[in-house]
Structures are given as C-alpha cells and as structure tokens.
Design a protein around this motif. Structure first.
Motif, PDB file in Angstrom:
ATOM      1  N   ASP A 191       0.818  -1.211   0.000  1.00  0.00           N
ATOM      2  CA  ASP A 191       0.000   0.000   0.000  1.00  0.00           C
ATOM      3  C   ASP A 191       0.855   1.265   0.000  1.00  0.00           C
ATOM      4  OD1 ASP A 191       1.030  -0.131   2.540  1.00  0.00           O
ATOM      5  OD2 ASP A 191      -0.893  -0.401   3.549  1.00  0.00           O
ATOM      6  N   GLN A 192       2.117   1.115  -0.417  1.00  0.00           N
ATOM      7  CA  GLN A 192       3.029   2.251  -0.591  1.00  0.00           C
ATOM      8  C   GLN A 192       3.432   2.919   0.722  1.00  0.00           C
ATOM      9  OE1 GLN A 192       4.254   2.612  -3.723  1.00  0.00           O
ATOM     10  NE2 GLN A 192       2.953   0.821  -4.070  1.00  0.00           N
ATOM     11  N   ARG A 193       3.294   2.208   1.815  1.00  0.00           N
ATOM     12  CA  ARG A 193       3.835   2.748   3.062  1.00  0.00           C
ATOM     13  C   ARG A 193       5.354   2.844   2.966  1.00  0.00           C
ATOM     14  NH1 ARG A 193       0.916  -0.636   7.828  1.00  0.00           N
ATOM     15  NH2 ARG A 193       0.055  -1.840   6.087  1.00  0.00           N
ATOM     16  N   PRO A 194       5.960   3.866   3.567  1.00  0.00           N
ATOM     17  CA  PRO A 194       7.422   3.989   3.515  1.00  0.00           C
ATOM     18  C   PRO A 194       8.103   2.826   4.236  1.00  0.00           C
ATOM     19  CG  PRO A 194       6.488   5.581   5.050  1.00  0.00           C
ATOM     20  CD  PRO A 194       5.334   4.984   4.308  1.00  0.00           C
ATOM     21  N   THR A 195       9.369   2.644   3.916  1.00  0.00           N
ATOM     22  CA  THR A 195      10.166   1.577   4.509  1.00  0.00           C
ATOM     23  C   THR A 195      10.924   2.116   5.717  1.00  0.00           C
ATOM     24  OG1 THR A 195      10.440   0.576   2.326  1.00  0.00           O
ATOM     25  CG2 THR A 195      11.931  -0.172   4.068  1.00  0.00           C
ATOM     26  N   THR A 196      10.939   1.374   6.792  1.00  0.00           N
ATOM     27  CA  THR A 196      11.658   1.804   7.998  1.00  0.00           C
ATOM     28  C   THR A 196      13.159   1.869   7.729  1.00  0.00           C
ATOM     29  OG1 THR A 196      11.837  -0.470   8.793  1.00  0.00           O
ATOM     30  CG2 THR A 196       9.921   0.798   9.530  1.00  0.00           C
ATOM     31  N   SER A 197      13.857   2.633   8.558  1.00  0.00           N
ATOM     32  CA  SER A 197      15.309   2.779   8.416  1.00  0.00           C
ATOM     33  C   SER A 197      16.062   1.563   8.935  1.00  0.00           C
ATOM     34  CB  SER A 197      15.785   4.033   9.170  1.00  0.00           C
ATOM     35  OG  SER A 197      15.471   3.930  10.546  1.00  0.00           O
ATOM     36  N   TYR A 198      15.373   0.642   9.562  1.00  0.00           N
ATOM     37  CA  TYR A 198      15.991  -0.569  10.105  1.00  0.00           C
ATOM     38  C   TYR A 198      15.270  -1.793   9.555  1.00  0.00           C
ATOM     39  CZ  TYR A 198      11.938   0.245  13.106  1.00  0.00           C
ATOM     40  OH  TYR A 198      10.669   0.505  13.563  1.00  0.00           O
ATOM     41  N   LYS A 199      15.964  -2.914   9.587  1.00  0.00           N
ATOM     42  CA  LYS A 199      15.351  -4.181   9.227  1.00  0.00           C
ATOM     43  C   LYS A 199      14.743  -4.829  10.472  1.00  0.00           C
ATOM     44  CE  LYS A 199      18.338  -5.286   5.291  1.00  0.00           C
ATOM     45  NZ  LYS A 199      19.273  -6.293   4.701  1.00  0.00           N
ATOM     46  N   LEU A 200      13.641  -5.511  10.294  1.00  0.00           N
ATOM     47  CA  LEU A 200      13.045  -6.288  11.370  1.00  0.00           C
ATOM     48  C   LEU A 200      13.595  -7.702  11.264  1.00  0.00           C
ATOM     49  CD1 LEU A 200      11.041  -6.475  13.731  1.00  0.00           C
ATOM     50  CD2 LEU A 200       9.235  -6.978  12.064  1.00  0.00           C
ATOM     51  N   ALA A 201      14.264  -8.163  12.317  1.00  0.00           N
ATOM     52  CA  ALA A 201      14.995  -9.420  12.264  1.00  0.00           C
ATOM     53  C   ALA A 201      14.377 -10.469  13.178  1.00  0.00           C
ATOM     54  CB  ALA A 201      16.462  -9.199  12.646  1.00  0.00           C
ATOM     55  N   PHE A 202      14.494 -11.728  12.759  1.00  0.00           N
ATOM     56  CA  PHE A 202      13.990 -12.857  13.532  1.00  0.00           C
ATOM     57  C   PHE A 202      15.004 -13.990  13.507  1.00  0.00           C
ATOM     58  CE2 PHE A 202      10.274 -10.653  11.886  1.00  0.00           C
ATOM     59  CZ  PHE A 202       9.450 -10.549  12.990  1.00  0.00           C
ATOM     60  N   PHE A 203      15.010 -14.778  14.579  1.00  0.00           N
ATOM     61  CA  PHE A 203      15.734 -16.045  14.624  1.00  0.00           C
ATOM     62  C   PHE A 203      14.666 -17.107  14.832  1.00  0.00           C
ATOM     63  CE2 PHE A 203      17.948 -19.429  16.974  1.00  0.00           C
ATOM     64  CZ  PHE A 203      18.970 -19.711  16.071  1.00  0.00           C
ATOM     65  N   CYS A 204      14.406 -17.905  13.807  1.00  0.00           N
ATOM     66  CA  CYS A 204      13.182 -18.714  13.838  1.00  0.00           C
ATOM     67  C   CYS A 204      13.364 -19.980  13.011  1.00  0.00           C
ATOM     68  CB  CYS A 204      12.014 -17.890  13.293  1.00  0.00           C
ATOM     69  SG  CYS A 204      10.394 -18.658  13.488  1.00  0.00           S
ATOM     70  N   GLY A 205      12.491 -20.958  13.299  1.00  0.00           N
ATOM     71  CA  GLY A 205      12.479 -22.200  12.542  1.00  0.00           C
ATOM     72  C   GLY A 205      11.070 -22.703  12.334  1.00  0.00           C
ATOM     73  N   ALA A 206      10.950 -23.964  11.971  1.00  0.00           N
ATOM     74  CA  ALA A 206       9.658 -24.538  11.627  1.00  0.00           C
ATOM     75  C   ALA A 206       8.664 -24.477  12.784  1.00  0.00           C
ATOM     76  CB  ALA A 206       9.839 -25.987  11.171  1.00  0.00           C
ATOM     77  N   SER A 207       9.136 -24.706  14.004  1.00  0.00           N
ATOM     78  CA  SER A 207       8.216 -24.755  15.143  1.00  0.00           C
ATOM     79  C   SER A 207       7.623 -23.387  15.470  1.00  0.00           C
ATOM     80  CB  SER A 207       8.939 -25.307  16.379  1.00  0.00           C
ATOM     81  OG  SER A 207      10.000 -24.451  16.766  1.00  0.00           O
ATOM     82  N   GLY A 208       8.255 -22.313  15.000  1.00  0.00           N
ATOM     83  CA  GLY A 208       7.760 -20.978  15.316  1.00  0.00           C
ATOM     84  C   GLY A 208       7.075 -20.270  14.174  1.00  0.00           C
ATOM     85  N   ILE A 209       6.786 -20.975  13.077  1.00  0.00           N
ATOM     86  CA  ILE A 209       6.275 -20.295  11.887  1.00  0.00           C
ATOM     87  C   ILE A 209       4.908 -19.650  12.119  1.00  0.00           C
ATOM     88  CG2 ILE A 209       5.279 -22.406  10.922  1.00  0.00           C
ATOM     89  CD1 ILE A 209       6.924 -19.482   8.971  1.00  0.00           C
ATOM     90  N   ASP A 210       4.027 -20.293  12.875  1.00  0.00           N
ATOM     91  CA  ASP A 210       2.708 -19.698  13.145  1.00  0.00           C
ATOM     92  C   ASP A 210       2.860 -18.407  13.946  1.00  0.00           C
ATOM     93  OD1 ASP A 210       1.328 -21.691  11.814  1.00  0.00           O
ATOM     94  OD2 ASP A 210       0.979 -22.881  13.613  1.00  0.00           O
TER      95      ASP A 210
END
Length: 303
Positions: A33-52
């Motif tokens: 929807d053309q919202r601007p991009t944040t100056s930082y990345k949103l990061a995750f450490f995740c695997g199959a058990s946490g996908i939901d």
C-alpha cells in the motif's frame, strides 16, 4: 500441576490451539500500500516450530505500523525453503539466511570463538552469533516470534555505533557465572533485561572484556537458556548505559493466562508485548482480538 490448575489450563490451551490452527493471518491481504520503509530491518531467529507465531507477529506489524520494514530471518537449522514456502506474503523485501551463514562469516574473519559458539551451543549460541552477524551489516530491530506489535518504536540515532537497546523483564533471568566473571557486569544485576526485543547495530568487539565474554559463552552448559540474554544485557549495559524500554513500552506479564480480555486497552502506551511463558495461550487470545479489531480497516481475501 494441581487439579484446579489443570481444570483451567487444558480448556484454555485447547481453545488457543484451535486459534493457532485456524491460521487467521492467511485471511488478510497484505498488499503493498506504498507505506514507507523503515530505516531498520526487522529481524527474527526462527524455525519450523515458530512459523505460526512468526506469521502472526508479522501481521501485527502490518496492522499497526505506519511504515513497514524489510525482513531478515536467520533459521535455527530449518531449511530456508520451508520458511519461504510457509511465510506470510510480506510486501517488502525478505531475506532468509541460516545460522551457518552467520557462523562462517565470523570464521572467515578469523573469529573462531564465535563460530564455535554457534556450532556447539544450541539455539542460545546460534541466536547470539546470528544477531551479531545481522547487526554488523545494518541496524536491526530484533523480535522474538512470540511478540505482538501494537506500534512502531521511535527512530534512533543510527550514527551511534555500536548500539543496543533491550526491554525490561519482570525478573532478572541471567547466568550468574558469566556475571561473576566479568568486572563490568555486576552494575546492572538488579535491572532485569530481556533479549526478546532489541535494537542492534555495529561491531561489539570493542567491549573491553570481549575475549572473556566469548570464552564464558563457549564454556557455558548447553542446559542454560539465559547465556545469550546475559551476554546481550552486558553489552547493553556497557554501550548504552541504562537506556532500555520499560514495561509501559515493551510489556512482559504472566498473570493473565486465564483471562479472556485483550491486553491493549489496559496498556494503551505499549508498542509490543512479549508473551514468554504464556505464549501458548495468551498470545493467541490477543491475536484473535487484534484480528477482530483491525479487520474492518483492511481488505480480506479468501484465497
């Protein structure tokens, strides 16, 4: 667990499990929807058990933020193809790497200790090294997958490196042996910090006891799940003083697992809630409330 506790826990857990299996995030169309991009990345450490949880967390970001981040995910050993197949359709860039990518990055730089920590120390070591790797490349906002977002953090000065900012926990969950062995660590012993939500940027190896910290992490027993949180708290204390999110900004609470009420109305100022030990019930209750309240503002799809 007593009989009275079981009589409460199992019905609530069964209901939350149903909510989890409904995959409500699939019914939202996350269009660009053309919202601007944040100056930082949103990061995750995740695997199959946490996908939901990861997908629900991302939907909460989409429904609550005025700007949207590019996403960086480090897998815990899960094949990246699984995440690419099962991840919600995010409208910004998504980069998926493995903890091995992070470990070999440091090995190639000659830092064998961080490589060994990632290789030998289960998920706390892999998470620690993976986030150091991402922070060395850009400013990141790290979020555990069992976090729901209700607003975006304020902008920070990205010129101040290395930079780390954590949130306040309900109690101090630290590894005492690491604290006792590092001269700069004890000053924050009474300040409980949590590694579930963090800003990270830069190279932290200028910490004066960096070699000792890595040595302690490598020697720490695999049964200890708080070593990486302790290490990040030490770095937060050294590089950023006592600057951290308080409980009115990043909420951690464990006393409402058997409540049907939504968290947000009673905590209007919070940016996010980290559900820690109540995630298998309270997280999905709040996620349902969030979806119901937000659905009128976004187009839905039945695809």
């Amino acid at each position: 667990m007593t009989l009275s506790e079981k009589l409460k826990y199992y019905p609530f857990r069964a209901s939350a499990r149903i909510l989890q299996k409904l995959h409500l995030y699939k019914y939202f169309n996350l269009k660009d929807d053309q919202r601007p991009t944040t100056s930082y990345k949103l990061a995750f450490f995740c695997g199959a058990s946490g996908i939901d949880y990861l997908n629900a967390c991302l939907l909460s970001v989409y429904l609550s933020w005025d700007s949207l981040p590019n996403i960086s995910i480090i897998t815990d050993g899960t094949d990246p193809s699984f995440l690419r197949k099962n991840l919600i359709d995010w409208p910004k860039e998504v980069e998926i790497e493995t903890w091995e990518d992070a470990a070999f990055y440091f090995k190639d730089k000659g830092d064998r200790s961080l490589y060994d920590i990632a290789l030998n120390k289960r998920w706390p070591g892999k998470k620690f090294v993976s986030l150091l790797y991402l922070a060395s490349k850009s400013l990141i906002l790290y979020s555990d997958s069992d976090v729901l977002w209700f607003g975006a953090p304020a902008k920070i000065d990205t010129m101040n490196k290395p930079y780390i900012k954590m949130g306040k926990d309900v109690d101090p969950f630290f590894t005492d042996s690491i604290l006792q062995d590092l001269p700069t660590a004890n000053s924050f012993r009474k300040i409980p910090l949590n590694a579930g939500v963090m800003f990270l940027s830069g190279d932290f190896s200028s910490y004066p006891y960096w070699d000792k910290l890595r040595e302690n992490l490598l020697q720490n027993p695999d049964t200890d799940n708080f070593a990486e949180q302790t290490a990040f708290a030490i770095l937060n204390n050294h590089f950023n003083g006592k600057d951290f999110w308080n409980e009115k900004e990043i909420l951690i609470k464990i006393d409402d697992m058997y409540s049907l009420g939504y968290t947000k109305p009673n905590h209007e100022s919070i940016l996010a809630r980290h559900y820690v030990s109540t995630k298998n019930i309270s997280f999905w209750r709040d996620f349902l409330h969030l979806c119901i309240r937000k659905k009128k503002n976004y187009s839905l799809t039945t695809n």
